[in-house]
Design a protein around this motif. Structure first.
Motif, short mmCIF file in Angstrom:
data_model
loop_
_atom_site.label_atom_id
_atom_site.label_comp_id
_atom_site.label_asym_id
_atom_site.label_seq_id
_atom_site.Cartn_x
_atom_site.Cartn_y
_atom_site.Cartn_z
N ALA A 8 46.08 31.89 40.26
CA ALA A 8 45.17 31.90 39.11
C ALA A 8 45.18 30.57 38.36
N GLU A 9 46.21 29.77 38.55
CA GLU A 9 46.33 28.53 37.79
C GLU A 9 46.79 27.38 38.68
N GLY A 10 46.49 26.17 38.22
CA GLY A 10 46.91 24.98 38.96
C GLY A 10 45.77 24.03 39.27
N ALA A 45 40.48 40.36 42.78
CA ALA A 45 39.64 40.53 43.97
C ALA A 45 38.73 39.33 44.19
N SER A 46 38.26 38.72 43.09
CA SER A 46 37.42 37.54 43.23
C SER A 46 38.23 36.34 43.72
N ARG A 47 39.51 36.30 43.35
CA ARG A 47 40.35 35.22 43.88
C ARG A 47 40.58 35.39 45.38
N SER A 48 40.50 36.62 45.86
CA SER A 48 40.53 36.84 47.31
C SER A 48 39.26 36.30 47.96
N ALA A 49 38.14 36.45 47.29
CA ALA A 49 36.89 35.90 47.81
C ALA A 49 36.96 34.38 47.87
N ILE A 50 37.61 33.76 46.88
CA ILE A 50 37.79 32.30 46.91
C ILE A 50 38.68 31.91 48.09
N ALA A 51 39.71 32.71 48.36
CA ALA A 51 40.58 32.43 49.51
C ALA A 51 39.77 32.46 50.80
#
Length: 312
Positions: A156-158, A17-23
């Motif tokens: 999540a990676e890269g 969900a936090s990676r959605s916030a980053i998006a």
């Protein structure tokens, strides 16, 4: 324009969900992130690997203060000088911290956005998700929570961001950290699960709720619940789906013994396919369901499992 995202993590792993916030933040400008909590060092390493993150700010703390809303809000207010926007996913932690930071900055928080029109204009649900409001903020700093289901999470990676330490302010001392107790589950996160199996008041008691587990196991699903089931103590509060619980939008949502009160529908109506089982043919859940079965869930549930067994 640089945006700061306050990240949720569990055991050092950044929550989807936090990676959605980053998006969402990436639509506004360059992205820095902040991690706090007992596993902040591991979380910072995970955050640094997320593509698009320029810098990771980490709070290393062994006192538990970084799990309290007051000092974290004070830190966000302190960091706000370097950012135009501060975002977080609509988690319990963010809902605890961000309004306090907004108050310290004397700005109006903008909760639960589902779209970004421009740097000042955002779309958010109102009336329990029955309508969408487009809101424009004139505040110099924007404090925003993001509905995760509305933004595809970044990978999540890269990435390879730099990591910097920041100190936690003392805060006003309105609370004291005692301990953290978390339930452990091998199931996917409710907010990001591809399949969710939810039970409601029709499950009758907590023991019956365990009947959902074989179906959830077979489908690789998270288990959710209506507010009525949570209020009656069938399952813990963290299972709750709805306006006052978690917002989900899985590919498949199976609702068993859930009437479909507006508060529950607000949390799951964006699911791609909804299957409802209820013995009341007038239950509101059937108005949003793609497939509805009128019948006793204790009869239908084993039939569903038997059909899945046949399908292999």
């Amino acid at each position: 324009m640089t945006v700061l995202v306050f990240l949720d993590h569990e055991g050092g792993v950044i929550r989807q969900a936090s990676r959605s916030a980053i998006a969402a933040a990436s639509q506004l400008g360059d992205v820095d992130v902040l991690v706090t909590g007992p596993d902040a060092v591991a979380a910072a390493r995970s955050a640094a690997a997320i593509p698009g993150v320029k810098k990771v700010l980490q709070v290393t703390d062994t006192t538990g203060s970084s799990e309290l809303a007051e000092p974290v809000a004070a830190l966000l207010a302190q960091l706000a000088a370097g950012y135009t926007h501060i975002l977080a996913t609509s988690s319990a932690m963010a809902k605890n911290v961000l309004p306090r930071a907004a108050a310290l900055l004397d700005v109006q928080p903008i909760p639960d956005i589902v779209a970004i029109n421009d740097a000042d204009t955002f779309v958010r649900p109102i009336y329990a998700g029955s309508a969408l409001a487009t809101v424009k903020s004139a505040d110099a700093k924007k404090i925003i929570t993001v509905r995760a289901s509305a933004f595809e999470p970044v990978a999540a990676e890269g990435g390879n961001a730099v990591i910097e330490d920041v100190a936690l302010p003392a805060g006003p001392g309105g609370s004291t950290f005692v301990s953290t107790e978390l339930s452990k589950s091998e199931r996917p996160e409710l907010e990001s699960a591809r399949v969710v199996v939810s039970g409601g008041n029709g499950m009758q008691n907590g023991e019956n709720f365990k009947l959902l587990e074989p179906l959830a196991d077979r489908l690789g699903a998270a288990i959710g619940a209506s507010r009525a089931a949570v209020d009656k103590g069938f399952v813990p509060n963290e299972y709750q789906v709805g306006q006052t619980g978690k917002i989900v939008a899985p590919e498949l949502y199976i609702a068993l013994g859930i009437s479909g009160a507006i508060q529950h529908l607000a949390g799951m109506k964006d699911s791609k396919v909804i299957v409802a089982v209820n013995k009341d043919p007038e239950a509101p859940i059937f108005q949003v369901a793609d497939y509805g079965i009128v019948g006793d869930l204790f009869t239908i549930l084993p039939q569903l499992e038997a059909e899945l067994d046949k399908a292999g």
